[in-house]
Design a protein around this motif. Structure first.
Motif, PDB file in Angstrom:
ATOM      1  N   THR A  92       0.888  -1.196  -0.070  1.00  0.00           N
ATOM      2  CA  THR A  92       0.120   0.033   0.078  1.00  0.00           C
ATOM      3  C   THR A  92       0.895   1.086   0.034  1.00  0.00           C
ATOM      4  O   THR A  92       2.103   1.205   0.603  1.00  0.00           O
ATOM      5  CB  THR A  92      -0.824  -0.005   1.371  1.00  0.00           C
ATOM      6  OG1 THR A  92      -1.739  -1.142   1.392  1.00  0.00           O
ATOM      7  CG2 THR A  92      -1.607   1.183   1.150  1.00  0.00           C
ATOM      8  N   ALA A 115      -7.925   1.754  -5.670  1.00  0.00           N
ATOM      9  CA  ALA A 115      -6.816   2.114  -6.802  1.00  0.00           C
ATOM     10  C   ALA A 115      -6.836   1.100  -7.632  1.00  0.00           C
ATOM     11  O   ALA A 115      -7.428  -0.136  -7.514  1.00  0.00           O
ATOM     12  CB  ALA A 115      -5.358   2.125  -6.147  1.00  0.00           C
ATOM     13  N   GLY A 117      -5.227  -2.343  -9.455  1.00  0.00           N
ATOM     14  CA  GLY A 117      -4.463  -3.321  -9.045  1.00  0.00           C
ATOM     15  C   GLY A 117      -4.771  -3.841  -7.653  1.00  0.00           C
ATOM     16  O   GLY A 117      -5.583  -3.238  -7.053  1.00  0.00           O
ATOM     17  N   ARG A 119      -2.694  -4.589  -5.505  1.00  0.00           N
ATOM     18  CA  ARG A 119      -2.158  -3.954  -4.680  1.00  0.00           C
ATOM     19  C   ARG A 119      -1.138  -2.892  -5.700  1.00  0.00           C
ATOM     20  O   ARG A 119      -1.178  -3.104  -6.634  1.00  0.00           O
ATOM     21  CB  ARG A 119      -1.016  -4.861  -3.683  1.00  0.00           C
ATOM     22  CG  ARG A 119       0.207  -5.527  -4.616  1.00  0.00           C
ATOM     23  CD  ARG A 119      -0.523  -7.010  -5.125  1.00  0.00           C
ATOM     24  NE  ARG A 119       0.433  -7.774  -5.629  1.00  0.00           N
ATOM     25  CZ  ARG A 119       0.102  -8.711  -6.649  1.00  0.00           C
ATOM     26  NH1 ARG A 119      -1.308  -8.733  -7.104  1.00  0.00           N
ATOM     27  NH2 ARG A 119       1.034  -9.284  -7.028  1.00  0.00           N
ATOM     28  N   GLN A 120      -0.506  -2.018  -4.943  1.00  0.00           N
ATOM     29  CA  GLN A 120       0.071  -0.801  -5.708  1.00  0.00           C
ATOM     30  C   GLN A 120       1.624  -1.162  -5.315  1.00  0.00           C
ATOM     31  O   GLN A 120       2.352  -1.262  -4.503  1.00  0.00           O
ATOM     32  CB  GLN A 120      -0.305   0.453  -5.321  1.00  0.00           C
ATOM     33  CG  GLN A 120      -1.685   0.735  -5.937  1.00  0.00           C
ATOM     34  CD  GLN A 120      -2.684  -0.081  -5.006  1.00  0.00           C
ATOM     35  OE1 GLN A 120      -2.743  -0.046  -3.567  1.00  0.00           O
ATOM     36  NE2 GLN A 120      -3.635  -0.797  -5.468  1.00  0.00           N
ATOM     37  N   TYR A 136       2.004   5.256 -10.333  1.00  0.00           N
ATOM     38  CA  TYR A 136       2.062   3.960  -9.493  1.00  0.00           C
ATOM     39  C   TYR A 136       2.061   2.526 -10.358  1.00  0.00           C
ATOM     40  O   TYR A 136       1.291   2.590 -11.837  1.00  0.00           O
ATOM     41  CB  TYR A 136       1.093   3.786  -8.425  1.00  0.00           C
ATOM     42  CG  TYR A 136       0.084   3.713  -8.681  1.00  0.00           C
ATOM     43  CD1 TYR A 136      -0.872   4.731  -8.774  1.00  0.00           C
ATOM     44  CD2 TYR A 136      -0.851   2.541  -8.834  1.00  0.00           C
ATOM     45  CE1 TYR A 136      -2.474   4.669  -9.178  1.00  0.00           C
ATOM     46  CE2 TYR A 136      -2.278   2.373  -8.914  1.00  0.00           C
ATOM     47  CZ  TYR A 136      -2.884   3.440  -9.157  1.00  0.00           C
ATOM     48  OH  TYR A 136      -4.339   3.411  -9.514  1.00  0.00           O
ATOM     49  N   THR A 137       2.433   1.641  -9.795  1.00  0.00           N
ATOM     50  CA  THR A 137       2.436   0.354 -10.634  1.00  0.00           C
ATOM     51  C   THR A 137       1.057  -0.515 -10.173  1.00  0.00           C
ATOM     52  O   THR A 137       0.918  -0.557  -8.948  1.00  0.00           O
ATOM     53  CB  THR A 137       3.415  -0.771 -10.306  1.00  0.00           C
ATOM     54  OG1 THR A 137       4.799  -0.039 -10.560  1.00  0.00           O
ATOM     55  CG2 THR A 137       3.516  -1.979 -11.158  1.00  0.00           C
ATOM     56  N   ALA A 138       0.106  -0.548 -11.090  1.00  0.00           N
ATOM     57  CA  ALA A 138      -1.250  -1.698 -10.563  1.00  0.00           C
ATOM     58  C   ALA A 138      -0.562  -2.959 -10.752  1.00  0.00           C
ATOM     59  O   ALA A 138      -0.435  -3.480 -11.952  1.00  0.00           O
ATOM     60  CB  ALA A 138      -2.208  -1.202 -11.538  1.00  0.00           C
ATOM     61  N   HIS A 176      -8.035   7.912 -11.078  1.00  0.00           N
ATOM     62  CA  HIS A 176      -7.097   6.879 -11.400  1.00  0.00           C
ATOM     63  C   HIS A 176      -7.426   6.487 -12.829  1.00  0.00           C
ATOM     64  O   HIS A 176      -8.596   6.245 -13.433  1.00  0.00           O
ATOM     65  CB  HIS A 176      -7.479   5.561 -10.538  1.00  0.00           C
ATOM     66  CG  HIS A 176      -7.085   5.914  -9.209  1.00  0.00           C
ATOM     67  ND1 HIS A 176      -5.970   5.707  -8.724  1.00  0.00           N
ATOM     68  CD2 HIS A 176      -7.887   6.220  -8.207  1.00  0.00           C
ATOM     69  CE1 HIS A 176      -5.737   5.824  -7.411  1.00  0.00           C
ATOM     70  NE2 HIS A 176      -6.949   6.308  -7.037  1.00  0.00           N
ATOM     71  N   ARG A 201       6.727  -2.076 -14.787  1.00  0.00           N
ATOM     72  CA  ARG A 201       6.261  -1.316 -13.587  1.00  0.00           C
ATOM     73  C   ARG A 201       7.245  -0.122 -13.400  1.00  0.00           C
ATOM     74  O   ARG A 201       8.234   0.140 -13.912  1.00  0.00           O
ATOM     75  CB  ARG A 201       6.441  -2.243 -12.415  1.00  0.00           C
ATOM     76  CG  ARG A 201       7.568  -2.770 -12.164  1.00  0.00           C
ATOM     77  CD  ARG A 201       7.727  -3.878 -11.055  1.00  0.00           C
ATOM     78  NE  ARG A 201       8.786  -4.713 -10.882  1.00  0.00           N
ATOM     79  CZ  ARG A 201       9.232  -5.820 -10.775  1.00  0.00           C
ATOM     80  NH1 ARG A 201       8.313  -6.545 -11.364  1.00  0.00           N
ATOM     81  NH2 ARG A 201      10.404  -6.353 -10.380  1.00  0.00           N
TER      82      ARG A 201
END
Ligand code: FRU
Length: 431
Positions: A92, A115, A117, A119-120, A136-138, A176, A201
């Motif tokens: 997170t 968001a 994903g 997790r991010q 950010y990376t999803a 987003h 990523r």
């Protein structure tokens, strides 16, 4: 350097730089690239959190944002109740702030709602005229039943920072969107990968001071089709195909990016060129990535380390720093003590922050960390910011010259203590 070697890329791809086996076969631990040993600290940034990959809020020109006297960082976090190895599955984004660069307060989660994903993972934040653009990376998909490893580059825009007597608040509402997915030509898709896994990523915002153009760098892989003659046809080596990807914003709008061919790749050398970022100094472009011992191709001996390359333009012919590329690694007795470095300019020096990973663990790879008893896994994991490493940079040569405290992140105008030998020269130390 053989800039045209990029395997089977589209024909309009410009010549591109490569990290070659010849360079990487020279990798060695030396006095000039080994960071000081990290000792356990009672002062974790937050006892309730594992904290790892970290980045600053920055202005468009790359300078660290100062907001009413505060600098703000965003980090990947997870509850410290979890086993450290589990943290990636629930990462997170949380923010922390400091008015002195040494003492950090936990702000809270960056996003209030959902968001992209499940997790991010890592990214960067642009603070532009009071508006936040959080890249950010999803990782995976929201609400997936089984954890997946798909990776997409996402943006949350619209957030703001407010400062009052209680400190700093980062708040939405956020909008987003998914900005980028691999195209299968320049950038490998999940369906194409043949090796360990694919990567797509770690977006990093960059405005080129030479042209004023707007870019996003990211970690990716170069597709190497089966039967390709890359790496002399060695299928084992071909699976190691890391790249530093780039996307360009034709309008300069930080929400609007198009894929361009990679800036650098490491086909036959390394699978993961993580968290790519640039420092521009006197017209020279220093490109940094983190990578692991276990992501080097067969026949090469690498390290968990910060690696760097230099070119005379964004799309230059990047040459590995120090001949081989390694800038900072961990001591032989603690080869996994830190990871995920982020280098930034500081006057004559470079500073590199990273996180405190596993100490007292000197096996050749980290594969069997999970075999340690659970309390040992916890005891040995740092889960907080590591001491900031000081690096001297001279053209294409670097040298580690010491370290600051855990999580001490000075702004460029804040003076650093003189290294001991300079104190002696200057006559104001005890020599
Ligand atoms: C580097 C890294 C990043 C990724 C994150 C996931 O430490 O692998 O590339 O965003 O960790 O936890």
């Amino acid at each position: 350097m053989d800039g045209n070697r990029g395997p089977d890329g589209p024909s309009d791809a410009p010549a591109r730089a490569a990290w070659m086996r010849d360079h990487a076969s020279e990798l060695r631990r030396e006095d000039s690239n080994v960071a000081p040993v990290i000792y356990p600290t009672d002062e974790r940034i937050d006892d309730e959190l594992h904290v790892w990959d970290t980045w600053f809020l920055r202005e468009r020109d790359g300078s660290i944002a100062e907001i009413d006297g505060y600098r703000v960082i965003v980090a990947l976090t997870a509850s410290s109740d979890l086993l450290p190895g589990k943290r990636h599955d629930v990462a997170t984004l949380r923010y922390f702030y400091s008015d002195d660069g040494e003492n950090w307060e936990t702000g809270g989660p960056v996003f209030d709602g959902e968001a992209f994903g499940s997790r991010q993972w890592a990214g960067s934040v642009l603070y532009d005229d009071g508006t936040l653009y959080c890249y950010y990376t999803a990782a995976g998909r929201a609400r997936e039943k089984e954890l997946s490893y798909s990776q997409r580059i996402a943006l949350a825009e619209g957030g703001a920072v407010t400062v009052d007597d209680d400190g700093v608040t980062v708040d939405g509402p956020w909008e987003h969107s998914i900005l980028l997915e691999p195209d299968g030509e320049w950038y490998e898709t999940e369906a194409q990968y043949r090796g360990m896994t694919y990567t797509f990523r770690d977006p990093w915002f960059f405005e080129d001071p030479a042209s004023g153009e707007t870019y996003l760098l990211f970690e990716a892989n170069t597709p190497v089709p089966e039967g390709s003659d890359a790496c002399g046809g060695d299928a084992g080596q071909q699976e190691f195909n890391g790249s530093v990807g780039v996307a360009h914003s034709p309008t300069g709008n930080p929400t609007d990016f198009e894929l361009r061919p990679p800036l650098l790749d490491a086909v036959c050398v390394n699978q993961e060129l993580e968290r790519p970022h640039l420092v521009v100094r006197q017209g020279r472009y220093y490109l940094f990535v983190s990578s692991h011992v276990h992501t080097f191709a067969p026949g090469l001996e690498g390290y968990d380390a910060l690696y760097g390359f230099v070119a005379d333009g964004l799309r230059g012919d990047y040459e590995p720093l120090n001949g081989h590329g390694m800038v900072v690694t961990n001591p032989a007795g603690a080869p996994f003590q830190a990871y995920s470095w982020l280098a930034y300019d500081h006057g004559d020096e470079l500073l590199a922050t990273s996180f405190f990973n596993y100490r007292e663990y000197d096996r050749p790879t980290m594969d069997d960390v999970a075999l340690l008893p659970e309390d040992e896994q916890r005891r040995r994991f740092g889960g907080t910011l590591a001491p900031t490493v000081r690096i001297e940079l001279d053209g294409a040569e670097t040298r580690v010259v010491g370290a600051l405290d855990h999580g001490h992140l000075p702004l460029p105008r804040e003076e650093l203590p003189k290294p001991w030998w300079k104190r002696a020269e200057g006559g104001d130390g005890d020599g």
